[in-house]
Design an enzyme around this catalytic site. Sequence first.
Site, PDB file in Angstrom:
ATOM      1  N   ASP A 359       0.803  -1.382   0.383  1.00 38.15           N
ATOM      2  CA  ASP A 359       0.468   0.243   0.446  1.00 38.15           C
ATOM      3  C   ASP A 359       0.683   0.509  -0.279  1.00 38.15           C
ATOM      4  O   ASP A 359       1.638   1.466   0.583  1.00 38.15           O
ATOM      5  CB  ASP A 359      -0.885  -0.298   1.326  1.00 38.15           C
ATOM      6  N   GLU A 360       0.445   2.514  -1.096  1.00 32.15           N
ATOM      7  CA  GLU A 360       1.145   3.836  -0.070  1.00 32.15           C
ATOM      8  C   GLU A 360       2.167   3.824  -0.418  1.00 32.15           C
ATOM      9  O   GLU A 360       2.947   4.116   0.045  1.00 32.15           O
ATOM     10  CB  GLU A 360       0.479   4.411   0.861  1.00 32.15           C
TER      11      GLU A 360
END
Length: 546
Positions: A359-360
């Site tokens: 993620d991210e």
Amino acid sequence: MQQNITRTFYSLMLVSALAGLTSCGSKSASPEAKAAFENVIPMPVSATTSGSAFFITDETVIIADSSQEVRAAGEYLAALLRPATGFELPVGGENTAAAIRLSISGSDAQLGAEGYELTVGEDEVKIVANQPAGLFNGIQTLRQLLPEKIEKREKQQGPWEIAGGTIRDYPEYAWRGTMLDVARHFFSVEDVKRYIDLASYYKMNVLHLHLSDDQGWRIEIKSWPNLTKVGGSTEVGGGEGGYYTQAQYSDIVAYAQSRYMTVIPEIDMPGHINAALASYAELNPGLPIKREAGGPVNPAQAESQELNAKPVPGQLYTGIQVGFSTLSAKKEITFKFVDDVLRELAAITPGPYLHIGGDEAAVTKKEDYIVFINRFREMVRAHGKKMIGWEEIAQGDIDSAVVVQYWNSQKYARMAAEKGAKLLFSPAKKVYLDMQYDSTTKLGLHWAAYIEADSSYIWDPATYVEGISKEQIVGVEAPLWTETIANMNDLEYMVFPRLPGVAEIGWSASRSRSWTEYKARVGRQARRWKEMEIDYYPSPLIQWVE
Ligand code: TNX
């Protein structure tokens, strides 16, 4: 008037007659016991009361001697019931009149691997299942049928009544989980075990442990000892952090197994990796830190300067910004590192999945990101496991062996489904347990939403994302990120009452669910939570029966 008085008189006579009968031994269920029977969470497939009652007494035995696992379920049940009742409750004893019988029949296919049938007669309580996991779930239901004080650890005054009837029950989704972020704030082995007990009480069967992030590395990796020595030495706010040795991790895994929960370990890569970069200089890509990292955390919420502090390359980080760190796809040492970590983790993880985060990764170039995901996938496979990752991994070459955890982007969720991957649903606006309940509750963030108990309950995975149907969804998982959650009291306050609602979304069919009906049931859990010393958020939307 006269008529009314007469009627009242006759009703009173009737009530006393019935009460008399009960005390003389005919066992008819009390209103409290019936109410317990009708208020189980998650809601069973069917529950029919018979009017009679069963009483656990000092004569009661637990019959559970057909196999080692059934026996273990019997011992587990006895250990739950002994402290408050003060009864001996021998396991595997003679079949006397008053027995709680556990049995694996294998004859009722509809119950599946986790379902059970619980029958409460006057002389016997019977839990039948195909698998020990079903017995375990039936035992959780049985706990909720007993008076709340059964949860006390010191001897209480009886009677220990269970309303008569039959409950048939099995889950809607195979994957009902919760994630605990032990990276932002570290939680001890004892804390994690308590969390396992609380989640499995509501029949959750997956514990996802978020074991690494920018602020901390929490699992011993023998070939890279600085990860824990350096990377495990702090946490958000600058506390002392901590980590699990592999032996402690195995202890958690075994404890979870005894509660029929599968542990899924996560190493978050290629972003959220600052703790590793701070531990080994050679892993650093030497990228400049992107000052305004963005990401979902609203910096205005960080109360102190410290939490808002900018990360410095190569240094430990104790703030709460996201999206500033990355591994380097250009360095071969990166892949040696990842492979070592995944190999050691696979060796101590009996469950089928390794979670690689994903993620991210805001400062990872897109082409590098795809290289990472594809190589992670190959490594996870080579170590005999299946890959799961946050929704962004949909950009990689994924297939039906991969699980994609949807949290924010419907676009990525659909991309994953189109590639044939299975989806695990963790919509941030609904099930992020770190979101504030409303603007006045102190703990938590609110980048996704304020999530009151009703909002968290009122949604259906099968219709939540257009284009994704129930068959593509493995289940639901409620993550607890811990930027603002530092201890068990904080944790319980964020988790209760929302976690039982998520557990019900995973377990009970959506057609049988309604908030109006559910909120009455959850309100009746308050006394149980008190006895279990659970520190819950007393949502004003719920009438708490205390
Ligand atoms: C987003 S959700 C994150 C986490 C944060 C969380 C805070 C996701 C995959 N990443 O790194 O802790 O928001 O709510």
